[in-house]
Enzyme design. Structure first.
Site, short mmCIF file in Angstrom:
data_model
loop_
_atom_site.label_atom_id
_atom_site.label_comp_id
_atom_site.label_asym_id
_atom_site.label_seq_id
_atom_site.Cartn_x
_atom_site.Cartn_y
_atom_site.Cartn_z
N ARG A 31 0.84 -1.19 0.00
CA ARG A 31 0.00 0.00 0.00
C ARG A 31 0.88 1.24 0.00
NH1 ARG A 31 -3.51 -2.66 -1.56
NH2 ARG A 31 -5.54 -3.12 -0.63
N HIS A 56 -0.74 0.10 -9.70
CA HIS A 56 -1.52 -0.74 -8.78
C HIS A 56 -2.17 -1.92 -9.51
CE1 HIS A 56 -3.92 -0.88 -4.76
NE2 HIS A 56 -3.72 -2.09 -5.27
P1 NDP Z 1 -1.84 -11.54 5.03
O1 NDP Z 1 -2.76 -10.97 6.04
O2 NDP Z 1 -2.03 -12.95 4.60
O3 NDP Z 1 -0.33 -11.39 5.49
C1 NDP Z 1 0.14 -10.27 6.15
C2 NDP Z 1 1.55 -10.54 6.68
O4 NDP Z 1 2.06 -9.33 7.25
C3 NDP Z 1 1.56 -11.60 7.79
O5 NDP Z 1 2.69 -12.41 7.67
C4 NDP Z 1 1.64 -10.74 9.05
O6 NDP Z 1 2.28 -11.39 10.15
C5 NDP Z 1 2.51 -9.60 8.57
N1 NDP Z 1 2.33 -8.43 9.43
C6 NDP Z 1 1.21 -7.73 9.69
N2 NDP Z 1 1.45 -6.74 10.55
C7 NDP Z 1 2.76 -6.81 10.85
C8 NDP Z 1 3.62 -6.08 11.71
N3 NDP Z 1 3.16 -5.06 12.44
N4 NDP Z 1 4.91 -6.44 11.78
C9 NDP Z 1 5.38 -7.50 11.08
N5 NDP Z 1 4.62 -8.24 10.24
C10 NDP Z 1 3.32 -7.89 10.13
O7 NDP Z 1 -1.95 -10.55 3.77
P2 NDP Z 1 -1.72 -10.91 2.22
O8 NDP Z 1 -0.41 -11.58 2.08
O9 NDP Z 1 -2.91 -11.56 1.64
O10 NDP Z 1 -1.68 -9.42 1.59
C11 NDP Z 1 -0.72 -8.47 2.01
C12 NDP Z 1 -1.05 -7.11 1.44
O11 NDP Z 1 -0.74 -7.06 0.05
C13 NDP Z 1 -2.52 -6.70 1.49
O12 NDP Z 1 -2.88 -6.23 2.76
C14 NDP Z 1 -2.60 -5.62 0.42
O13 NDP Z 1 -2.37 -4.37 1.01
C15 NDP Z 1 -1.45 -5.95 -0.53
N6 NDP Z 1 -1.93 -6.35 -1.86
C16 NDP Z 1 -1.56 -5.58 -2.95
C17 NDP Z 1 -1.95 -5.94 -4.21
C18 NDP Z 1 -1.49 -5.16 -5.38
O14 NDP Z 1 -1.94 -5.41 -6.51
N7 NDP Z 1 -0.59 -4.22 -5.22
C19 NDP Z 1 -2.79 -7.12 -4.47
C20 NDP Z 1 -3.11 -7.86 -3.27
C21 NDP Z 1 -2.69 -7.47 -2.02
P3 NDP Z 1 1.63 -12.70 10.85
O15 NDP Z 1 1.74 -13.79 9.80
O16 NDP Z 1 2.48 -12.94 12.01
O17 NDP Z 1 0.20 -12.35 11.14
C1 OXD Z 2 -5.75 -5.92 -2.96
C2 OXD Z 2 -5.31 -5.03 -4.03
O1 OXD Z 2 -5.62 -5.58 -1.79
O2 OXD Z 2 -5.61 -5.32 -5.21
O3 OXD Z 2 -6.22 -7.04 -3.28
O4 OXD Z 2 -4.65 -4.04 -3.76
#
Ligand code: NDP
Ligand code: OXD
Length: 311
Positions: free
Chosen positions: A226, A274
């Site tokens: 993000r 994006h």
């Molecule tokens: P998940 O919720 O599956 O994974 C999030 C990860 O981040 C977990 O490993 C979590 O740790 C870790 N995390 C969260 N908070 C912290 C913190 N404070 N410190 C350290 N680690 C942290 O999310 P996804 O993998 O499904 O997606 C991640 C992000 O990707 C989405 O939120 C979105 O913003 C972005 N995205 C962007 C897209 C694009 O096209 N650009 C498309 C899809 C998603 P833990 O495992 O310990 O909970």
């Molecule tokens: C998502 C994205 O969060 O597309 O899935 O950014």
């Protein structure tokens, strides 16, 4: 029970979503939201964000499905019902697309494509060297659905992969770090840093001057999570001093990125609009309809957002 699913997407892909549900989940009464309609009896909705006043009007909601993996935009709306489960998007095509993007960009930065561009711009034949993948360390911030899948692919390519998450993880051939205490150690060897964190109050602004200073000099930064994770001025300064050699950004605080934004003209800063990965309507329709079927059979939902953690 009515199986109406209200789609609050407002994008040019409305037709693809309608077709996908008709093909994959004909049992769902999939409807595109129209302003002013009565939504008081709608049980399910699929939303990216809702117009003002819409959430309170949906008085019978049983599940809110988020259109994205990230739910920061939905959670930022104070009118979003707090007592209705919010299910974020997890589907195989979205994951595959992100793995492809991360691999593409890591290879791009690993091979320092900008050196080739510079040589080509002056017709110079300048073979440059680069390390083998096992001598290159890639650090992934966020080892969830997307980060873990990307890590696995990079391991397959022979890279040294490390990951940072909130809780401890154990993934094959991935050196894992967790929590704020282990962040410096994680960063210290991350020559290519990939951000795949959710945007939460804890992670907002995490890609900042202090973090860039802890990377090996000349590192690359890839942000596919993000725009709110990045302090833009800090990246510009880190690139100006060559502490960060190059970056790829897919997400921005303001989207679309304004035409006069300095990033457009920053050398070695690569921009994608994006679209690192895109939710696939057919695969999503299948996931959502199976979740609804399970829910109606009294089974638990998957990928429910923890409102306390914010992801
Ligand atoms: P998940 O919720 O599956 O994974 C999030 C990860 O981040 C977990 O490993 C979590 O740790 C870790 N995390 C969260 N908070 C912290 C913190 N404070 N410190 C350290 N680690 C942290 O999310 P996804 O993998 O499904 O997606 C991640 C992000 O990707 C989405 O939120 C979105 O913003 C972005 N995205 C962007 C897209 C694009 O096209 N650009 C498309 C899809 C998603 P833990 O495992 O310990 O909970
Ligand atoms: C998502 C994205 O969060 O597309 O899935 O950014």
């Amino acid at each position: 029970m009515s199986r109406t699913l209200l789609f609050i997407g407002a994008d040019e892909r409305n037709e693809s979503w309608t077709k996908a549900f008709a093909a994959v989940a004909p049992e769902i009464d999939f409807r595109l939201h129209r302003a002013g309609e009565d939504v008081s009896r709608v049980p399910y909705c699929l939303a990216w964000k809702a117009a003002a006043g819409l959430w309170p009007a949906m008085r019978s909601l049983k599940i809110i499905f988020g259109l994205g993996a990230g739910v920061d935009r939905l959670l930022a709306d104070p009118t979003l019902p707090r007592d209705v489960p919010l299910v974020r998007m997890v589907e195989s095509e979205l994951t595959r697309g992100m793995v492809e993007y991360v691999l593409w960009q890591c290879l791009f930065h690993h091979r320092k494509v900008w050196e080739l561009e510079a040589a080509q711009s002056c017709a110079a034949w300048r073979p440059h060297t680069y390390p083998a993948p096992w001598d290159r360390t890639i650090g992934i911030m966020g080892l969830g659905e997307l980060g873990a899948a990307a890590a696995e692919k990079l391991v397959e390519f022979g890279f040294k992969v490390r990951g940072w998450s909130r809780s401890p993880k154990s993934l094959p051939k991935v050196e894992s770090f967790h929590g704020a205490d282990q962040l410096p150690a994680f960063l210290a060897a991350s020559e290519i840093l990939v951000c795949l964190l959710p945007l939460t109050p804890e992670t907002r602004g995490i890609l900042n001057a202090a973090l860039f200073a802890q990377l090996p000099r000349g590192a690359s930064v890839i942000n596919a999570a993000r725009g709110g994770h990045l302090v833009e001025a800090d990246l510009s300064a880190a690139m100006a001093s060559s502490q960060v050699a190059a970056a790829t950004l897919d997400v921005f605080e303001t989207e679309p990125l304004p035409a006069d934004h300095p990033f457009w003209a920053t050398e070695r800063l690569y921009i994608t609009p994006h679209n690192a990965s895109i939710t696939d309507p057919r695969s999503a329709a299948w996931r959502i309809s199976s979740q609804i079927a399970k829910f109606e059979a009294g089974e638990g939902l998957e990928n429910v957002v923890d409102r306390q953690r914010g992801y």
